[in-house]
Write a protein that holds these residues in place. Sequence first.
Motif, PDB file in Angstrom:
ATOM      1  N   PRO A 108      25.766  26.372 -58.526  1.00 15.06           N
ATOM      2  CA  PRO A 108      26.987  26.224 -59.331  1.00 15.06           C
ATOM      3  C   PRO A 108      27.177  24.784 -59.792  1.00 15.06           C
ATOM      4  CG  PRO A 108      27.533  26.248 -57.013  1.00 15.06           C
ATOM      5  CD  PRO A 108      26.053  26.484 -57.089  1.00 15.06           C
ATOM      6  N   LYS A 109      28.101  24.597 -60.718  1.00 15.85           N
ATOM      7  CA  LYS A 109      28.380  23.269 -61.239  1.00 15.85           C
ATOM      8  C   LYS A 109      29.497  22.570 -60.459  1.00 15.85           C
ATOM      9  CE  LYS A 109      26.981  24.441 -65.961  1.00 15.85           C
ATOM     10  NZ  LYS A 109      27.405  24.501 -67.387  1.00 15.85           N
ATOM     11  N   VAL A 110      30.079  23.275 -59.491  1.00 18.08           N
ATOM     12  CA  VAL A 110      31.212  22.716 -58.752  1.00 18.08           C
ATOM     13  C   VAL A 110      30.855  22.550 -57.281  1.00 18.08           C
ATOM     14  CG1 VAL A 110      32.916  23.704 -60.319  1.00 18.08           C
ATOM     15  CG2 VAL A 110      32.155  25.030 -58.334  1.00 18.08           C
ATOM     16  N   SER A 111      31.571  21.660 -56.615  1.00 16.74           N
ATOM     17  CA  SER A 111      31.386  21.453 -55.179  1.00 16.74           C
ATOM     18  C   SER A 111      32.241  22.448 -54.406  1.00 16.74           C
ATOM     19  CB  SER A 111      31.798  20.032 -54.789  1.00 16.74           C
ATOM     20  OG  SER A 111      31.005  19.088 -55.462  1.00 16.74           O
ATOM     21  N   SER A 112      31.789  22.800 -53.208  1.00 16.51           N
ATOM     22  CA  SER A 112      32.516  23.748 -52.373  1.00 16.51           C
ATOM     23  C   SER A 112      32.819  23.128 -51.014  1.00 16.51           C
ATOM     24  CB  SER A 112      31.692  25.021 -52.173  1.00 16.51           C
ATOM     25  OG  SER A 112      31.435  25.655 -53.402  1.00 16.51           O
ATOM     26  N   LEU A 113      33.818  23.688 -50.352  1.00 18.34           N
ATOM     27  CA  LEU A 113      34.229  23.216 -49.035  1.00 18.34           C
ATOM     28  C   LEU A 113      34.421  24.407 -48.110  1.00 18.34           C
ATOM     29  CD1 LEU A 113      37.084  20.788 -50.190  1.00 18.34           C
ATOM     30  CD2 LEU A 113      34.794  20.089 -49.456  1.00 18.34           C
ATOM     31  N   LEU A 114      34.092  24.204 -46.843  1.00 20.62           N
ATOM     32  CA  LEU A 114      34.488  25.150 -45.809  1.00 20.62           C
ATOM     33  C   LEU A 114      35.793  24.636 -45.228  1.00 20.62           C
ATOM     34  CD1 LEU A 114      33.898  27.580 -43.905  1.00 20.62           C
ATOM     35  CD2 LEU A 114      32.750  25.956 -42.387  1.00 20.62           C
ATOM     36  N   ILE A 115      36.851  25.462 -45.292  1.00 23.13           N
ATOM     37  CA  ILE A 115      38.153  25.026 -44.810  1.00 23.13           C
ATOM     38  C   ILE A 115      38.655  25.962 -43.718  1.00 23.13           C
ATOM     39  CG2 ILE A 115      38.654  24.188 -47.133  1.00 23.13           C
ATOM     40  CD1 ILE A 115      40.999  26.377 -47.015  1.00 23.13           C
ATOM     41  N   GLU A 116      39.606  25.478 -42.971  1.00 19.57           N
ATOM     42  CA  GLU A 116      40.238  26.270 -41.920  1.00 19.57           C
ATOM     43  C   GLU A 116      41.725  26.365 -42.204  1.00 19.57           C
ATOM     44  OE1 GLU A 116      39.995  26.363 -37.110  1.00 19.57           O
ATOM     45  OE2 GLU A 116      40.598  24.449 -37.992  1.00 19.57           O
ATOM     46  N   LEU A 117      42.265  27.583 -42.114  1.00 20.19           N
ATOM     47  CA  LEU A 117      43.701  27.816 -42.190  1.00 20.19           C
ATOM     48  C   LEU A 117      44.188  28.276 -40.820  1.00 20.19           C
ATOM     49  CD1 LEU A 117      44.315  29.788 -45.531  1.00 20.19           C
ATOM     50  CD2 LEU A 117      44.545  27.334 -45.137  1.00 20.19           C
ATOM     51  N   LEU A 118      45.216  27.614 -40.319  1.00 24.06           N
ATOM     52  CA  LEU A 118      45.873  27.997 -39.080  1.00 24.06           C
ATOM     53  C   LEU A 118      47.358  28.181 -39.372  1.00 24.06           C
ATOM     54  CD1 LEU A 118      44.279  25.329 -36.710  1.00 24.06           C
ATOM     55  CD2 LEU A 118      43.697  27.755 -36.774  1.00 24.06           C
ATOM     56  N   PRO A 119      48.058  29.028 -38.617  1.00 24.21           N
ATOM     57  CA  PRO A 119      49.507  29.129 -38.812  1.00 24.21           C
ATOM     58  C   PRO A 119      50.166  27.764 -38.606  1.00 24.21           C
ATOM     59  CG  PRO A 119      48.712  30.916 -37.424  1.00 24.21           C
ATOM     60  CD  PRO A 119      47.565  29.964 -37.597  1.00 24.21           C
ATOM     61  N   ASN A 120      51.127  27.456 -39.448  1.00 24.86           N
ATOM     62  CA  ASN A 120      51.856  26.193 -39.348  1.00 24.86           C
ATOM     63  C   ASN A 120      52.444  26.043 -37.948  1.00 24.86           C
ATOM     64  OD1 ASN A 120      53.679  24.061 -39.548  1.00 24.86           O
ATOM     65  ND2 ASN A 120      54.401  24.652 -41.579  1.00 24.86           N
ATOM     66  N   LYS A 121      52.057  24.994 -37.262  1.00 22.86           N
ATOM     67  CA  LYS A 121      52.498  24.796 -35.868  1.00 22.86           C
ATOM     68  C   LYS A 121      53.991  24.536 -35.771  1.00 22.86           C
ATOM     69  CE  LYS A 121      51.100  19.886 -35.801  1.00 22.86           C
ATOM     70  NZ  LYS A 121      50.455  19.896 -37.128  1.00 22.86           N
ATOM     71  N   ASN A 122      54.623  24.156 -36.892  1.00 27.05           N
ATOM     72  CA  ASN A 122      56.070  23.916 -36.894  1.00 27.05           C
ATOM     73  C   ASN A 122      56.867  25.141 -37.332  1.00 27.05           C
ATOM     74  OD1 ASN A 122      55.790  21.134 -36.156  1.00 27.05           O
ATOM     75  ND2 ASN A 122      55.162  20.707 -38.275  1.00 27.05           N
ATOM     76  N   LEU A 123      56.179  26.265 -37.479  1.00 21.76           N
ATOM     77  CA  LEU A 123      56.822  27.467 -37.992  1.00 21.76           C
ATOM     78  C   LEU A 123      56.365  28.662 -37.171  1.00 21.76           C
ATOM     79  CD1 LEU A 123      58.397  28.830 -40.460  1.00 21.76           C
ATOM     80  CD2 LEU A 123      56.119  29.156 -41.458  1.00 21.76           C
ATOM     81  N   ASN A 124      57.303  29.468 -36.700  1.00 22.22           N
ATOM     82  CA  ASN A 124      56.947  30.707 -36.021  1.00 22.22           C
ATOM     83  C   ASN A 124      56.827  31.799 -37.080  1.00 22.22           C
ATOM     84  OD1 ASN A 124      56.639  32.982 -34.455  1.00 22.22           O
ATOM     85  ND2 ASN A 124      58.170  32.380 -32.943  1.00 22.22           N
ATOM     86  N   LEU A 125      55.607  32.004 -37.540  1.00 22.21           N
ATOM     87  CA  LEU A 125      55.378  32.919 -38.645  1.00 22.21           C
ATOM     88  C   LEU A 125      55.802  34.341 -38.309  1.00 22.21           C
ATOM     89  CD1 LEU A 125      54.275  33.051 -41.501  1.00 22.21           C
ATOM     90  CD2 LEU A 125      51.984  33.352 -40.587  1.00 22.21           C
TER      91      LEU A 125
END
Length: 220
Positions: free
Chosen positions: A122-139
């Motif tokens: 591809p012509k674009v760069s990619s990232l591996l990211i991590e999503l975690l529930p916001n620690k300041n919010l009780n989802l």
Amino acid sequence: MDYYKSRIPTQVINSREIQYLGYVPLKTQLTIVEDDFFSLPTPDAELIISNIPFTHVFEFILKLTESWNSRRALLILQKEVMDHILARPNQSGYTILSVICGFFFDSQILLEIPSKSFYPKPKVSSLLIELLPNKNLNLELISKEERKNFLVFLKTVMQFKEKHLQNTFLLIQEHNPLFFENFPHFKDALRELNLNRSVLREMTPAAIFHLMQKSRKKNE
């Protein structure tokens, strides 16, 4: 670990076959389901892993937000998408995605993936990211209905993120009066919170969520 019970043929693989082992226990069994993610319930899983098609990143994260019931998600995204996810108030990339991820999740970059890792390249760069529930919010305390209301609210109001909110009210009244069926107290909320001269691009995700809540109902 069964992600889905499905009539579709599945293939069980051992996580030893997965290259990025730092985040997957070696004895984990994964059930692979080949289907349209948007046509299925969000999996009740400890971990969600996805190399999201770049054209569907926004819809994917919206669905995760509406029915999040996991501990973490590992996602491969375009670098420019992550720029929006990490954007803060008053930054140029502050969008709906910034507000959603800033309110519901803690996000971090784990790995930069060079374009040569893909074929075709591809012509674009990619990232591996991590999503975690916001620690300041009780989802768990935010109902799925309230999450959905927030997404509906953002889709309308963030179109006018550069306008004073008193003008946003007038523009919505002119172009999308049905908005007020779901958020009948928007104008009162602006006055009560002293936000008439504020603009959304300067407001934190939590402040925008609070505005949405006030717009839904009057104080007792």
